[in-house]
Design an enzyme around this catalytic site. Structure first.
Site: not given
Ligand SMILES: Cc1ncc(COP(=O)(O)O)c(C=O)c1O
Length: 379
Positions: A72, A175, A195-197, A233, A321
């Site tokens: 996002t 995706q 996105s890693a998840h 960071t 979402c």
């Protein structure tokens, strides 16, 4: 058997090997990667190592990788950075995830003209759709690689070739990455998010690839990290986890794809045989097989979703979402899906970690719920 999780497009379980690889960097390597002391340098080394490994896996240079909190943020960073100020024309697919669709809608409110590209009934754009749509005032093109609701793959490489680098092109590849081969330079786009998840990595980290030479002003201020483009960071343990998750996904890609394809056929065959009428939304073959979008005409998706949850099957009516909302899916609407099919659409999304026994049991539970709701409708 407990709840069977068929919502892997929303998020995937973290692999134990990924968690193990992350732990030392969450517990022992405690330095801030921006610090000059030894602890900081160890953290920096792990971070840059993860960046390099991810860059190689995605066909990019390490200095093109910007870590973000997820896709996002990556999509917003790309779109707000590339679009600039109005006026101008934006071209986009009408099947984008809300994290792309909503910024585009805001740009239109701010004075840009937004034009949607057509999709066919299976949810794909024609590869030559940009040829006669590019004009001098076109500022940005946004087309995703694999759709989150149908799995339909988009001809991004062909579309980018038409632009020939003259107009910035953002591609949401969330995706696709970790499921099918993705090569940033070969695709020819300006920016690409993932996105890693979504591929059994940790939640809370994604990345944006930004082509060398592309102008991308930051959205956040107050730090010099990541060339000042995304200050703050960096989460070293999450970056390490993302690299290990993608390495595993790429190493096992052929086997995983084969497994998921087999599971998808199994689920589709069982439901088509025992829960008819069933309508397949999206490509029958040739898309990302992890997604199976099916409608059960006569039923309402929100009631079906709740009943399946109670029966121990976790799935979705659309992107995470918008789940919980009763709005019809804009993706299926753009594909011209009729009302009754639209209102009863469910997304089952698979992972290679599922077993045949789990898929068979999920099919049994779905059939039972569908039959019960249909017979309740009939009285
Ligand atoms: C296609 C697509 N883009 C973007 C996102 C947002 O990703 P994140 O959860 O990392 O913010 C998702 C998540 O569902 C997605 O499916």
């Amino acid at each position: 058997m407990d709840c069977i999780y068929l919502d892997n497009n929303a998020t995937t379980p973290l692999l134990p090997a990924v968690w193990e690889a992350m732990q030392p960097f969450a517990q022992q390597v405690c330095g801030n990667p921006a610090s000059a002391h030894q602890a900081g340098r160890r953290a920096r080394q792990a971070l840059e190592d993860a960046r390099e490994r991810l860059a190689v896996l995605l066909g990019a240079y390490p200095d093109e990788v910007i870590f973000t909190s997820g896709a996002t943020e990556a999509n917003n960073l790309a779109l707000f950075g590339l679009a600039g100020a109005p006026p101008g024309r934006l071209l986009a697919s009408p099947i984008e995830h809300p994290s792309v669709a909503e910024p585009l809608r805001q740009f239109a409110e701010a004075g840009f003209s937004l034009e949607y590209l057509p999709v066919d009934a299976s949810g794909s754009l024609p590869g030559d759709t940009l040829a006669d749509r590019i004009a001098a005032e076109t500022r940005l093109v946004a087309v995703m690689l694999a759709n989150h609701e149908t799995g339909a793959l988009q001809p991004v490489e062909d579309l980018a070739r038409t632009l020939d680098g003259r107009i910035p092109f953002h591609c949401d590849a969330v995706q696709a990455v970790g499921k099918v081969a993705v090569d940033f330079h070969a695709l020819g786009v300006t920016t690409l998010s993932c996105s890693a998840h979504k591929f059994h990595g940790p939640k809370g980290i994604g990345l944006l690839l930004v082509r060398r030479g592309a102008r991308l002003p930051p959205r956040l201020w107050g730090g010099h990290q990541q060339q000042g483009r995304r200050p703050g960071t960096e989460p070293v343990a999450l970056a390490v986890g993302m690299a290990v998750a993608l390495e595993t996904a790429v190493r096992d890609r052929a086997n995983r794809l084969e497994t998921v394809r087999r599971l998808r056929h199994r689920l589709l065959d069982a439901l088509a045989a025992h829960a008819a009428p069933v309508v397949l939304n999206g490509p029958a073959e040739g898309g990302v097989p992890h997604t199976l979008n099916l409608s059960f005409p006569g039923l309402k998706a929100d009631l079906l979703l709740m009943s399946l949850d109670l029966a121990g099957v976790a799935c979705s009516t659309g992107s995470a979402c918008s789940s919980g909302s009763l709005l019809p899916s804009p993706v299926l609407q753009a594909m011209g899906v009729p009302q009754d099919v639209l209102r009863s659409a469910m997304r089952f999304s698979l992972s290679p970690l599922l077993t045949e026994a789990e898929v068979d049991e999920a099919a049994r539970r779905i059939v039972k719920v569908v039959q019960r709701l249909r017979s309740a409708n009939a009285v």
